[in-house]
Design a protein around this motif. Structure first.
Motif, PDB file in Angstrom:
ATOM      1  N   ALA A 154       0.833  -1.203   0.000  1.00 27.49           N
ATOM      2  CA  ALA A 154       0.000   0.000   0.000  1.00 27.49           C
ATOM      3  C   ALA A 154       0.867   1.253   0.000  1.00 27.49           C
ATOM      4  O   ALA A 154       0.563   2.234  -0.685  1.00 27.49           O
ATOM      5  CB  ALA A 154      -0.930  -0.003   1.207  1.00 27.49           C
ATOM      6  N   GLN A 155       1.959   1.213   0.735  1.00 26.85           N
ATOM      7  CA  GLN A 155       2.846   2.365   0.809  1.00 26.85           C
ATOM      8  C   GLN A 155       3.521   2.602  -0.552  1.00 26.85           C
ATOM      9  O   GLN A 155       3.642   3.742  -0.986  1.00 26.85           O
ATOM     10  CB  GLN A 155       3.901   2.154   1.883  1.00 26.85           C
TER      11      GLN A 155
ATOM     12  N   GLN B 157       2.281   1.787  -3.443  1.00 21.56           N
ATOM     13  CA  GLN B 157       1.271   2.282  -4.376  1.00 21.56           C
ATOM     14  C   GLN B 157       0.994   3.768  -4.137  1.00 21.56           C
ATOM     15  O   GLN B 157       0.761   4.511  -5.076  1.00 21.56           O
ATOM     16  CB  GLN B 157      -0.030   1.477  -4.217  1.00 21.56           C
ATOM     17  N   ARG B 158       1.029   4.186  -2.882  1.00 19.57           N
ATOM     18  CA  ARG B 158       0.815   5.595  -2.565  1.00 19.57           C
ATOM     19  C   ARG B 158       1.955   6.455  -3.106  1.00 19.57           C
ATOM     20  O   ARG B 158       1.739   7.553  -3.570  1.00 19.57           O
ATOM     21  CB  ARG B 158       0.700   5.808  -1.061  1.00 19.57           C
ATOM     22  N   SER B 159       3.175   5.928  -3.039  1.00 22.10           N
ATOM     23  CA  SER B 159       4.318   6.709  -3.510  1.00 22.10           C
ATOM     24  C   SER B 159       4.344   6.794  -5.031  1.00 22.10           C
ATOM     25  O   SER B 159       4.828   7.749  -5.596  1.00 22.10           O
ATOM     26  CB  SER B 159       5.628   6.106  -2.996  1.00 22.10           C
TER      27      SER B 159
END
Length: 116
Positions: free
Chosen positions: A109-110, A112-114
């Motif tokens: 998830a991290q 994908q956020r970046s």
């Protein structure tokens, strides 16, 4: 002559249990598997193999007052302790696997956020 090969070390059950407990603690702190393995001085594959190995009941060295009583059957108590230890190790492994899954999902998830 043959090139010198590093001699494999066989870990005792107690060492494995101790290192797995340390690995669980490090995993709860959010460390990566490679960092955990490096900290413990083993390979990632060894750590994975230890997690997947069938649980073995550990010997109990604590003497309880009940164990000193002559009318109690020691065999039944030992069987119950071994059964509980087996269940405890299965539950610990389950929690560890769930924590590792959670960490992987958080990392995904991290990332994908970046990217987004």
């Amino acid at each position: 002559m043959q090139a010198s090969v590093a001699k494999r070390k066989r870990h005792t059950r107690l060492e494995i249990a101790t290192k797995l407990a340390q690995a669980n603690e490090l995993a709860t702190q959010g460390k990566l598997q490679s960092e955990i393995a490096r900290t413990l001085g083993v390979s990632v594959m060894t750590l994975h193999r230890w997690h997947k190995a069938p649980p073995r009941p550990q010997p109990v060295s604590v003497v309880t007052p009940e164990a000193k009583e002559p009318h109690r059957t020691r065999g039944a108590d030992d069987d119950r302790i071994a059964e509980l230890q087996l269940e405890n190790s299965r539950l610990r492994r389950l929690v560890t696997n769930l924590l590792l899954e959670k960490i992987k999902l958080e990392e995904a998830a991290q990332s994908q956020r970046s990217v987004a």
